[in-house]
Design a protein around this motif. Structure first.
Motif, PDB file in Angstrom:
ATOM      1  N   VAL A 160      -4.111   7.634 -13.470  1.00 34.88           N
ATOM      2  CA  VAL A 160      -4.381   8.273 -12.187  1.00 34.88           C
ATOM      3  C   VAL A 160      -3.125   9.033 -11.757  1.00 34.88           C
ATOM      4  N   LYS A 161      -3.303  10.107 -11.002  1.00 36.79           N
ATOM      5  CA  LYS A 161      -2.160  10.825 -10.436  1.00 36.79           C
ATOM      6  C   LYS A 161      -1.587  10.013  -9.284  1.00 36.79           C
ATOM      7  N   ALA A 162      -0.299  10.167  -9.017  1.00 41.51           N
ATOM      8  CA  ALA A 162       0.342   9.452  -7.906  1.00 41.51           C
ATOM      9  C   ALA A 162      -0.416   9.745  -6.618  1.00 41.51           C
ATOM     10  N   GLY A 163      -0.734   8.707  -5.885  1.00 44.75           N
ATOM     11  CA  GLY A 163      -1.512   8.843  -4.652  1.00 44.75           C
ATOM     12  C   GLY A 163      -3.005   8.801  -4.884  1.00 44.75           C
ATOM     13  N   GLY A 164      -3.426   8.705  -6.139  1.00 45.04           N
ATOM     14  CA  GLY A 164      -4.848   8.673  -6.469  1.00 45.04           C
ATOM     15  C   GLY A 164      -5.469   7.311  -6.213  1.00 45.04           C
ATOM     16  N   LYS A 165      -6.774   7.315  -6.027  1.00 40.57           N
ATOM     17  CA  LYS A 165      -7.509   6.089  -5.724  1.00 40.57           C
ATOM     18  C   LYS A 165      -8.093   5.474  -6.997  1.00 40.57           C
ATOM     19  N   VAL A 166      -7.976   4.170  -7.105  1.00 38.42           N
ATOM     20  CA  VAL A 166      -8.572   3.403  -8.192  1.00 38.42           C
ATOM     21  C   VAL A 166      -9.427   2.303  -7.553  1.00 38.42           C
ATOM     22  N   THR A 167     -10.624   2.118  -8.079  1.00 42.89           N
ATOM     23  CA  THR A 167     -11.499   1.056  -7.594  1.00 42.89           C
ATOM     24  C   THR A 167     -11.421  -0.120  -8.557  1.00 42.89           C
ATOM     25  N   PHE A 168     -11.187  -1.291  -7.998  1.00 44.00           N
ATOM     26  CA  PHE A 168     -11.112  -2.515  -8.782  1.00 44.00           C
ATOM     27  C   PHE A 168     -12.360  -3.347  -8.475  1.00 44.00           C
ATOM     28  N   THR A 169     -13.066  -3.743  -9.525  1.00 45.55           N
ATOM     29  CA  THR A 169     -14.283  -4.535  -9.364  1.00 45.55           C
ATOM     30  C   THR A 169     -14.181  -5.779 -10.231  1.00 45.55           C
ATOM     31  N   GLY A 170     -14.954  -6.762  -9.873  1.00 49.22           N
ATOM     32  CA  GLY A 170     -14.959  -7.980 -10.676  1.00 49.22           C
ATOM     33  C   GLY A 170     -15.921  -9.005 -10.115  1.00 49.22           C
ATOM     34  N   ARG A 171     -15.868 -10.179 -10.736  1.00 49.27           N
ATOM     35  CA  ARG A 171     -16.745 -11.278 -10.331  1.00 49.27           C
ATOM     36  C   ARG A 171     -15.890 -12.536 -10.185  1.00 49.27           C
TER      37      ARG A 171
END
Length: 139
Positions: A62-73
Motif C-alpha cells: 500500500v502507498k503511505a497513508g493508504g487504507k488496508v482492511t483487516f478481517t478475520g474470525r
C-alpha cells in the motif's frame, strides 16, 4: 385389564430408568471430553480456553497513508469483545488507533491507514489472545 395396565407401567418405568442411565453416562462423557488439557509450564502458546484469532490483510502493499482492511474470525471469544490492531515497532508491539468488536458469527473487520514506510508486521489482539502476524509493505 389391570394386568395390561400394570405391564405398561412396568415397561414405562424400565424405559425411564434405562433412559436416565444412558443420559447420565453420556453427560459424564461430555463433561470429560470438554475438560481442557493442561498446557506445559512456560509454553509460548495460549491455552485452548483462551480462544484464538485469525487475520488477513486486504493488500500486501500500500502507498503511505493508504487504507488496508483487516478481517478475520475468532474462536472462543465472546460476541462484542474488542479487538485492536498492533504493529511491531523497534521489537515491541504497539497498539494502533484501529479497533472493532467481534460480531455475530465470530467475525470482525477493521480499517487502518498505514503511514510508516517499510515492512509493517501487524496482528490483532483481544486481551491475551493474539493472531498470527501479517506483513504489509508501505511504499
Amino acid at each position: 385389564m389391570k394386568s395390561t395396565l400394570s405391564h405398561r407401567c412396568a415397561r414405562m418405568a424400565a424405559a425411564g430408568a434405562l433412559s436416565f442411565a444412558l443420559l447420565a453416562g453420556s453427560a459424564t462423557g461430555i463433561a470429560t471430553a470438554a475438560t481442557p488439557k493442561p498446557t506445559p509450564s512456560g509454553s509460548k502458546y495460549a491455552s485452548p480456553a483462551a480462544g484464538s484469532l485469525t487475520v488477513k490483510a486486504s493488500a500486501t502493499e500500500v502507498k503511505a497513508g493508504g487504507k488496508v482492511t483487516f478481517t478475520g474470525r475468532s474462536k472462543g471469544l465472546a460476541v462484542g469483545s474488542k479487538v485492536v490492531l498492533q504493529h511491531k515497532n523497534k521489537g515491541k508491539w504497539t497498539t494502533l488507533q484501529a479497533s472493532t468488536t467481534i460480531k455475530q458469527g465470530s467475525s470482525y473487520s477493521l480499517d487502518a491507514k498505514l503511514n510508516t514506510k517499510g515492512k509493517e508486521e501487524l496482528r490483532v489482539k483481544d486481551g491475551e489472545t493474539v493472531s498470527p502476524t501479517v506483513t504489509v509493505t508501505v511504499k
